[in-house]
Design a protein around this motif. Structure first.
Motif, PDB file in Angstrom:
ATOM      1  N   GLN A 166       6.898  -1.039 -10.597  1.00 10.74           N
ATOM      2  CA  GLN A 166       6.033  -0.161 -11.371  1.00 10.74           C
ATOM      3  C   GLN A 166       6.151   1.279 -10.890  1.00 10.74           C
ATOM      4  O   GLN A 166       6.191   2.224 -11.690  1.00 10.74           O
ATOM      5  CB  GLN A 166       4.578  -0.624 -11.278  1.00 10.74           C
ATOM      6  CG  GLN A 166       3.612   0.179 -12.134  1.00 10.74           C
ATOM      7  CD  GLN A 166       3.938   0.100 -13.610  1.00 10.74           C
ATOM      8  OE1 GLN A 166       4.097  -0.992 -14.151  1.00 10.74           O
ATOM      9  NE2 GLN A 166       4.049   1.237 -14.282  1.00 10.74           N
ATOM     10  N   SER A 167       6.233   1.458  -9.576  1.00  8.42           N
ATOM     11  CA  SER A 167       6.322   2.807  -9.004  1.00  8.42           C
ATOM     12  C   SER A 167       7.606   3.514  -9.420  1.00  8.42           C
ATOM     13  O   SER A 167       7.648   4.742  -9.522  1.00  8.42           O
ATOM     14  CB  SER A 167       6.238   2.742  -7.476  1.00  8.42           C
ATOM     15  OG  SER A 167       4.998   2.198  -7.054  1.00  8.42           O
ATOM     16  N   ASN A 193      10.070  -6.719  -6.449  1.00 11.41           N
ATOM     17  CA  ASN A 193       8.845  -6.201  -5.837  1.00 11.41           C
ATOM     18  C   ASN A 193       8.010  -5.562  -6.945  1.00 11.41           C
ATOM     19  O   ASN A 193       8.363  -4.500  -7.452  1.00 11.41           O
ATOM     20  CB  ASN A 193       9.213  -5.178  -4.752  1.00 11.41           C
ATOM     21  CG  ASN A 193       8.020  -4.576  -4.053  1.00 11.41           C
ATOM     22  OD1 ASN A 193       6.978  -4.303  -4.647  1.00 11.41           O
ATOM     23  ND2 ASN A 193       8.173  -4.309  -2.755  1.00 11.41           N
ATOM     24  N   ALA A 194       6.922  -6.211  -7.339  1.00 11.42           N
ATOM     25  CA  ALA A 194       6.154  -5.764  -8.506  1.00 11.42           C
ATOM     26  C   ALA A 194       5.608  -4.355  -8.323  1.00 11.42           C
ATOM     27  O   ALA A 194       5.627  -3.544  -9.262  1.00 11.42           O
ATOM     28  CB  ALA A 194       5.013  -6.744  -8.788  1.00 11.42           C
ATOM     29  N   GLN A 195       5.117  -4.027  -7.121  1.00 10.17           N
ATOM     30  CA  GLN A 195       4.570  -2.700  -6.882  1.00 10.17           C
ATOM     31  C   GLN A 195       5.653  -1.638  -6.965  1.00 10.17           C
ATOM     32  O   GLN A 195       5.501  -0.603  -7.628  1.00 10.17           O
ATOM     33  CB  GLN A 195       3.885  -2.626  -5.516  1.00 10.17           C
ATOM     34  CG  GLN A 195       3.398  -1.229  -5.157  1.00 10.17           C
ATOM     35  CD  GLN A 195       2.934  -1.115  -3.711  1.00 10.17           C
ATOM     36  OE1 GLN A 195       2.191  -1.964  -3.231  1.00 10.17           O
ATOM     37  NE2 GLN A 195       3.387  -0.078  -3.013  1.00 10.17           N
ATOM     38  N   ALA A 196       6.783  -1.882  -6.287  1.00  6.60           N
ATOM     39  CA  ALA A 196       7.870  -0.909  -6.291  1.00  6.60           C
ATOM     40  C   ALA A 196       8.477  -0.775  -7.687  1.00  6.60           C
ATOM     41  O   ALA A 196       8.889   0.317  -8.093  1.00  6.60           O
ATOM     42  CB  ALA A 196       8.940  -1.315  -5.288  1.00  6.60           C
ATOM     43  N   HIS A 240       6.574   4.162  -1.452  1.00  6.17           N
ATOM     44  CA  HIS A 240       6.179   3.236  -2.506  1.00  6.17           C
ATOM     45  C   HIS A 240       6.562   1.795  -2.192  1.00  6.17           C
ATOM     46  O   HIS A 240       6.711   0.973  -3.095  1.00  6.17           O
ATOM     47  CB  HIS A 240       6.781   3.673  -3.839  1.00  6.17           C
ATOM     48  CG  HIS A 240       6.061   4.816  -4.484  1.00  6.17           C
ATOM     49  ND1 HIS A 240       4.742   4.752  -4.849  1.00  6.17           N
ATOM     50  CD2 HIS A 240       6.469   6.066  -4.816  1.00  6.17           C
ATOM     51  CE1 HIS A 240       4.360   5.894  -5.397  1.00  6.17           C
ATOM     52  NE2 HIS A 240       5.386   6.715  -5.382  1.00  6.17           N
ATOM     53  N   GLY A 241       6.703   1.492  -0.928  1.00  8.81           N
ATOM     54  CA  GLY A 241       6.996   0.124  -0.522  1.00  8.81           C
ATOM     55  C   GLY A 241       8.475  -0.181  -0.571  1.00  8.81           C
ATOM     56  O   GLY A 241       9.128  -0.294   0.465  1.00  8.81           O
ATOM     57  N   ASP A 245       2.083   9.645 -11.183  1.00  9.84           N
ATOM     58  CA  ASP A 245       2.032   8.961  -9.887  1.00  9.84           C
ATOM     59  C   ASP A 245       0.631   9.095  -9.282  1.00  9.84           C
ATOM     60  O   ASP A 245       0.232  10.180  -8.867  1.00  9.84           O
ATOM     61  CB  ASP A 245       3.079   9.558  -8.943  1.00  9.84           C
ATOM     62  CG  ASP A 245       3.284   8.715  -7.694  1.00  9.84           C
ATOM     63  OD1 ASP A 245       2.360   7.987  -7.309  1.00  9.84           O
ATOM     64  OD2 ASP A 245       4.377   8.805  -7.102  1.00  9.84           O
ATOM     65  N   ALA A 265      -0.347   8.216  -6.440  1.00  7.01           N
ATOM     66  CA  ALA A 265      -0.301   8.437  -5.000  1.00  7.01           C
ATOM     67  C   ALA A 265      -0.205   9.911  -4.627  1.00  7.01           C
ATOM     68  O   ALA A 265      -0.354  10.262  -3.459  1.00  7.01           O
ATOM     69  CB  ALA A 265       0.879   7.688  -4.386  1.00  7.01           C
ATOM     70  N   MET A 275       0.839  -1.188   0.000  1.00  6.11           N
ATOM     71  CA  MET A 275       0.000   0.000   0.000  1.00  6.11           C
ATOM     72  C   MET A 275       0.874   1.238   0.000  1.00  6.11           C
ATOM     73  O   MET A 275       1.747   1.386   0.847  1.00  6.11           O
ATOM     74  CB  MET A 275      -0.927  -0.022   1.228  1.00  6.11           C
ATOM     75  CG  MET A 275      -1.792   1.231   1.371  1.00  6.11           C
ATOM     76  SD  MET A 275      -3.049   1.368   0.082  1.00  6.11           S
ATOM     77  CE  MET A 275      -4.122   0.025   0.539  1.00  6.11           C
ATOM     78  N   GLN A 276       0.649   2.129  -0.914  1.00  2.91           N
ATOM     79  CA  GLN A 276       1.396   3.370  -0.961  1.00  2.91           C
ATOM     80  C   GLN A 276       0.857   4.313   0.105  1.00  2.91           C
ATOM     81  O   GLN A 276      -0.333   4.338   0.392  1.00  2.91           O
ATOM     82  CB  GLN A 276       1.269   4.020  -2.331  1.00  2.91           C
ATOM     83  CG  GLN A 276       1.841   3.160  -3.443  1.00  2.91           C
ATOM     84  CD  GLN A 276       1.396   3.622  -4.797  1.00  2.91           C
ATOM     85  OE1 GLN A 276       0.507   4.442  -4.921  1.00  2.91           O
ATOM     86  NE2 GLN A 276       2.019   3.083  -5.829  1.00  2.91           N
TER      87      GLN A 276
END
Length: 261
Positions: A122-123, A117-120, A43-44, A80, A82, A1-2
């Motif tokens: 992409q971020s 880390n897929a989320q990081a 961003h995790g 972004d 977020a 979660m951002q």
């Protein structure tokens, strides 16, 4: 979660109004941010200190352990999501070179460092992590420092810190097209901690965003020097005084067999 945290920046950031220089260049004055709206974007895998007024990140930080990731690099750039609704972001994702030749979309946190880390991952391709950086720096000395971190993460756990400094307006080619100024300096520091002894060592650089920079070793600085150049409140590296004073004579050589893929 951002997550997003608002920073109320007051007199401490006025410490950033210090004389700055890079690689023997004429001393210049760093921009103060006391009246700007600055937030923290988590961003995790990495954290940005982001200036909503300037529409740009000012500082980044992330940790690296043994490299176990191999996720593919994202193929596109994104704004972004977020960023708070009233926090200004870059107005588009187009290349900077399409506006002014010679500039890359320079990543502050490298995509390759986030490939576990897929989320990081992409971020890292959000425009909040990207600034105008001369291609010769982005693909040269800045990449060399990324490689140091990528190799030494398999030797010892690392924390990587860095950011940008603004001192002038003559190179602000992207205000109309993207909505942000061009950094005049980039800085980075790596702190490695031996997992068996707890002993730490550090290395840091301060680069002008200029062509024809020469050797990476010419831009080595101590963390104390970074604090003088950038401001201690912005550098904010929590290590003891002896480590802050240390400055290696040469950039750490890449270990034999290091895989940079």
């Amino acid at each position: 979660m951002q997550s997003v945290k608002v920073w109320a920046l007051g007199p401490a950031i006025l410490a950033a109004l210090l004389s700055a220089c890079g690689g023997g260049d004429t001393p210049q004055v760093a921009t103060p941010y006391a009246n700007d709206w600055v937030i923290t974007l988590d961003h995790g895998g990495f954290v940005l200190r982001y200036n909503c007024t300037l529409h740009t990140a000012l500082r980044f930080e992330y940790a690296l352990g043994h490299d176990t990731g191999n996720l593919p690099r994202p193929s596109s750039y994104s704004v972004d999501p977020a960023l708070p609704s009233l926090c200004g972001g870059q107005s588009n994702t187009a290349s900077y070179a399409s506006v002014h030749a010679g500039y890359d979309r320079g990543h502050l946190v490298p995509v390759n460092a986030m490939d576990d880390n897929a989320q990081a991952l992409q971020s890292a391709n959000f425009m909040s992590n990207i600034v105008p950086q001369l291609a010769s720096l982005n693909q040269g000395l800045w990449e060399a420092t990324d490689n140091v971190a990528e190799c030494y993460r398999d030797v010892a756990p690392l924390r990587v810190y860095g950011g940008v400094v603004f001192t002038q307006t003559s190179n602000d080619y992207f205000l109309q097209s993207h909505g942000l100024p061009t950094p005049d300096f980039f800085w980075k520091a790596i702190v490695a901690t031996d997992p068996s002894t707890g002993a730490a060592r550090a290395i840091a650089w301060y680069f002008p965003n200029q062509p024809s920079l020469g050797s990476v070793d010419h831009y080595l600085v101590s963390i104390y020097e970074l604090e003088r150049l950038v401001g201690s409140a912005m550098v904010a590296i929590p290590v003891d005084a002896s480590l802050k004073a240390d400055k290696p004579n040469t950039t750490w050589p890449l270990p034999a067999g290091c895989n940079l893929s």
